[in-house]
Scaffold this motif. Structure first.
Motif, short mmCIF file in Angstrom:
data_model
loop_
_atom_site.label_atom_id
_atom_site.label_comp_id
_atom_site.label_asym_id
_atom_site.label_seq_id
_atom_site.Cartn_x
_atom_site.Cartn_y
_atom_site.Cartn_z
N SER A 11 22.09 -13.49 -12.65
CA SER A 11 21.10 -13.70 -11.58
C SER A 11 21.16 -15.10 -10.99
O SER A 11 20.30 -15.46 -10.20
N GLY A 12 22.16 -15.89 -11.39
CA GLY A 12 22.20 -17.30 -11.01
C GLY A 12 21.41 -18.13 -12.01
O GLY A 12 20.57 -17.61 -12.76
N THR A 13 21.66 -19.42 -12.04
CA THR A 13 21.00 -20.29 -13.01
C THR A 13 19.48 -20.22 -12.86
O THR A 13 18.75 -20.05 -13.85
N GLY A 14 18.99 -20.36 -11.62
CA GLY A 14 17.55 -20.32 -11.41
C GLY A 14 16.94 -18.98 -11.75
O GLY A 14 15.89 -18.91 -12.41
N GLY A 15 17.59 -17.88 -11.34
CA GLY A 15 17.10 -16.55 -11.66
C GLY A 15 17.11 -16.29 -13.16
O GLY A 15 16.21 -15.63 -13.69
N GLY A 16 18.14 -16.81 -13.84
CA GLY A 16 18.20 -16.67 -15.29
C GLY A 16 17.06 -17.38 -15.98
O GLY A 16 16.45 -16.85 -16.92
N PHE A 17 16.73 -18.58 -15.52
CA PHE A 17 15.62 -19.31 -16.12
C PHE A 17 14.29 -18.60 -15.87
O PHE A 17 13.39 -18.63 -16.72
N GLU A 18 14.15 -17.93 -14.73
CA GLU A 18 12.92 -17.17 -14.48
C GLU A 18 12.75 -16.08 -15.53
O GLU A 18 11.64 -15.86 -16.04
N LYS A 19 13.82 -15.39 -15.87
CA LYS A 19 13.75 -14.35 -16.90
C LYS A 19 13.53 -14.96 -18.28
O LYS A 19 12.82 -14.39 -19.13
N PHE A 20 14.12 -16.11 -18.53
CA PHE A 20 13.95 -16.82 -19.80
C PHE A 20 12.49 -17.22 -19.97
O PHE A 20 11.90 -17.03 -21.05
N ILE A 21 11.89 -17.75 -18.93
CA ILE A 21 10.49 -18.16 -18.95
C ILE A 21 9.58 -16.94 -19.16
O ILE A 21 8.56 -17.02 -19.85
N ILE A 45 18.50 -28.01 -17.20
CA ILE A 45 17.21 -27.41 -16.90
C ILE A 45 16.32 -28.42 -16.17
O ILE A 45 16.36 -29.62 -16.45
N LYS A 46 15.56 -27.94 -15.19
CA LYS A 46 14.69 -28.81 -14.40
C LYS A 46 13.37 -29.06 -15.13
O LYS A 46 12.94 -28.25 -15.96
N ASP A 47 12.71 -30.16 -14.78
CA ASP A 47 11.44 -30.50 -15.41
C ASP A 47 10.40 -29.41 -15.21
O ASP A 47 9.64 -29.09 -16.13
N GLU A 48 10.37 -28.82 -14.01
CA GLU A 48 9.38 -27.77 -13.75
C GLU A 48 9.66 -26.52 -14.59
O GLU A 48 8.74 -25.80 -14.99
N GLU A 49 10.95 -26.25 -14.87
CA GLU A 49 11.29 -25.12 -15.73
C GLU A 49 10.90 -25.41 -17.17
O GLU A 49 10.41 -24.51 -17.88
N LYS A 50 11.10 -26.65 -17.60
CA LYS A 50 10.65 -27.04 -18.94
C LYS A 50 9.15 -26.86 -19.08
O LYS A 50 8.65 -26.36 -20.11
N ALA A 51 8.42 -27.27 -18.05
CA ALA A 51 6.96 -27.18 -18.09
C ALA A 51 6.51 -25.72 -18.19
O ALA A 51 5.57 -25.39 -18.93
N LYS A 52 7.17 -24.84 -17.46
CA LYS A 52 6.80 -23.42 -17.49
C LYS A 52 7.12 -22.81 -18.85
O LYS A 52 6.37 -21.96 -19.35
N TYR A 90 37.54 -36.80 -11.86
CA TYR A 90 37.13 -35.98 -10.72
C TYR A 90 35.61 -36.10 -10.57
O TYR A 90 34.83 -35.29 -11.08
N THR A 91 35.21 -37.14 -9.92
CA THR A 91 33.80 -37.45 -9.78
C THR A 91 33.42 -37.48 -8.31
O THR A 91 34.26 -37.84 -7.48
N PRO A 92 32.23 -37.05 -7.94
CA PRO A 92 31.09 -36.70 -8.80
C PRO A 92 30.96 -35.21 -9.08
O PRO A 92 29.87 -34.75 -9.46
N LEU A 93 32.03 -34.44 -8.93
CA LEU A 93 31.90 -32.99 -8.99
C LEU A 93 32.29 -32.37 -10.33
O LEU A 93 32.37 -31.15 -10.45
N SER A 94 32.53 -33.19 -11.36
CA SER A 94 32.73 -32.66 -12.72
C SER A 94 31.36 -32.47 -13.37
O SER A 94 30.46 -33.29 -13.19
N ARG A 95 31.23 -31.42 -14.16
CA ARG A 95 29.93 -31.14 -14.77
C ARG A 95 30.10 -30.30 -16.03
O ARG A 95 31.06 -29.52 -16.15
N PRO A 96 29.17 -30.40 -16.98
CA PRO A 96 29.18 -29.50 -18.13
C PRO A 96 28.49 -28.18 -17.80
O PRO A 96 27.68 -28.10 -16.88
N LEU A 97 28.84 -27.14 -18.55
CA LEU A 97 28.21 -25.83 -18.45
C LEU A 97 27.46 -25.56 -19.75
O LEU A 97 27.92 -25.94 -20.83
N PHE A 98 26.31 -24.88 -19.64
CA PHE A 98 25.42 -24.74 -20.79
C PHE A 98 24.98 -23.31 -21.03
O PHE A 98 25.04 -22.46 -20.14
N THR A 99 24.49 -23.07 -22.25
CA THR A 99 23.59 -21.97 -22.51
C THR A 99 22.36 -22.53 -23.18
O THR A 99 22.45 -23.49 -23.97
N TYR A 100 21.21 -21.99 -22.84
CA TYR A 100 19.93 -22.39 -23.43
C TYR A 100 19.44 -21.24 -24.28
O TYR A 100 19.37 -20.09 -23.81
#
Length: 324
Positions: free
Chosen positions: A87-97, A110-117, A263-273
């Motif tokens: 569902s995308g990162t944001g959609g996935g967090f909605e289901k997680f919440i 994860i965003k601060d507002e997602e942590k708060a929820k 390769y900056t600034p477009l390198s990033r880690p990938l996560f699972t929560y």
């Protein structure tokens, strides 16, 4: 055929695997990857196998890694049903919440507002890193001018300024042709990451075609000489015969430049929560995430991402063990 498919061809015979398209409406439609292999024969083998179910959702960028892990896992625990939506990162967090999933895949922190929820919902969670990705900017193979872009040029291309932009607006020597844009959707962690490191919070061009389905973005850029798009490195590698990759500040994304941070600034880690209570109370969920961390490096490389240093996986396994 990807390397992991050779490894799992025998193991997953008879198992059901379905990866849904990660389109913008996938959160509503519930597109999933599922495995539900038949029980193994023999009482001794059955005694050693787990039973249960595990549910996850989230990033389309992380999906190729998890798809590979799910197929491998079906060969070791055929009686565990693993269902993973995209569902995308944001959609996935909605289901997680909402408490619908045991883990949530993400291509950003994860965003601060997602942590708060999550705190409000009484859900304790733990972040686990899986791999590195180099967000890749791509153009049509007939584009022989935008081979190397600076961050400033990317900003000029992608930030909405109320004008209809042409390539010649970026560089007078480039074609006097309108730029055509393809971007991940706003539920995507890739969109969020690009917004953070390139757009700096400004609005993306309003004429961009948005989709959570990276394959649609590939098709769009491949079909238009004046198109530009961005998505995860693995999707470029899978389609490099149809696309040209763009250097950023003189650096091309490769395994070496992504892992080394060049390769900056477009390198990033990938996560699972992971949901802490699921890791404690659901033996199947714990076992699947443990298997994921043990195999994430190999699976990441097999599908086109970059493995973490081994000590990072060891550290993640220790953290996971502490949740049990």
């Amino acid at each position: 055929m990807k390397k992991w498919k050779y490894l799992t061809m025998t193991a997953v015979m008879g198992s059901a695997l379905m990866l849904g398209a990660c389109g913008s409406d996938s959160a509503q439609n519930g597109n999933n990857t599922e495995t539900n292999a038949p029980a193994s024969s023999g009482q001794e083998a059955a005694d050693e196998k787990l039973q249960g179910s595990v549910a996850g959702d989230g990033s389309s960028t992380v999906a190729p890694i998890i798809e590979a892990v799910v197929e491998e896992y079906a060969g070791t625990q055929p009686d565990v049903k693993v269902s993973v939506g995209v569902s995308g990162t944001g959609g996935g967090f909605e289901k997680f919440i909402a408490g619908e999933t045991d883990f949530s895949n993400a291509s950003r922190n994860i965003k601060d507002e997602e942590k708060a929820k999550l705190e409000e919902a009484g859900i304790d969670f733990t972040e686990l890193a899986l791999a590195y990705d180099g967000l890749s900017v791509v153009v049509n193979p007939e584009n022989d001018w935008a081979k190397d872009l600076t961050v400033e040029q990317l900003q000029k291309i992608w930030i909405e300024d109320g004008t209809e932009k042409k390539w010649s607006d970026i560089d007078p020597s480039w074609p006097d042709e309108k730029i055509v844009y393809y971007s991940p959707g706003t539920d995507s962690g890739t969109y969020d990451y690009f917004d953070e490191v390139i757009l700096d919070g400004a609005d993306l061009v309003s004429s961009a075609t948005l989709s959570e389905d990276d394959n649609m973005l590939v098709q769009g850029v491949a079909g238009d000489k004046n198109a530009i798009g961005f998505f995860g490195y693995a999707y470029y590698l899978e389609n490099k015969d149809k696309l040209n990759i763009v250097k950023v500040n003189g650096v091309e994304p490769t395994n070496e430049t992504i892992e080394g941070g060049e390769y900056t600034p477009l390198s990033r880690p990938l996560f699972t929560y992971v949901k802490n209570s699921a890791m404690k109370d659901n033996e199947a969920a714990y076992d699947f995430i443990k298997f994921t961390l043990e195999n994430a490096g190999d699976m990441a490389e097999a599908v086109g991402y970059v493995r973490l240093p081994e000590e990072k996986y060891t550290e993640g396994l220790k953290i996971l063990e502490g949740l049990k």
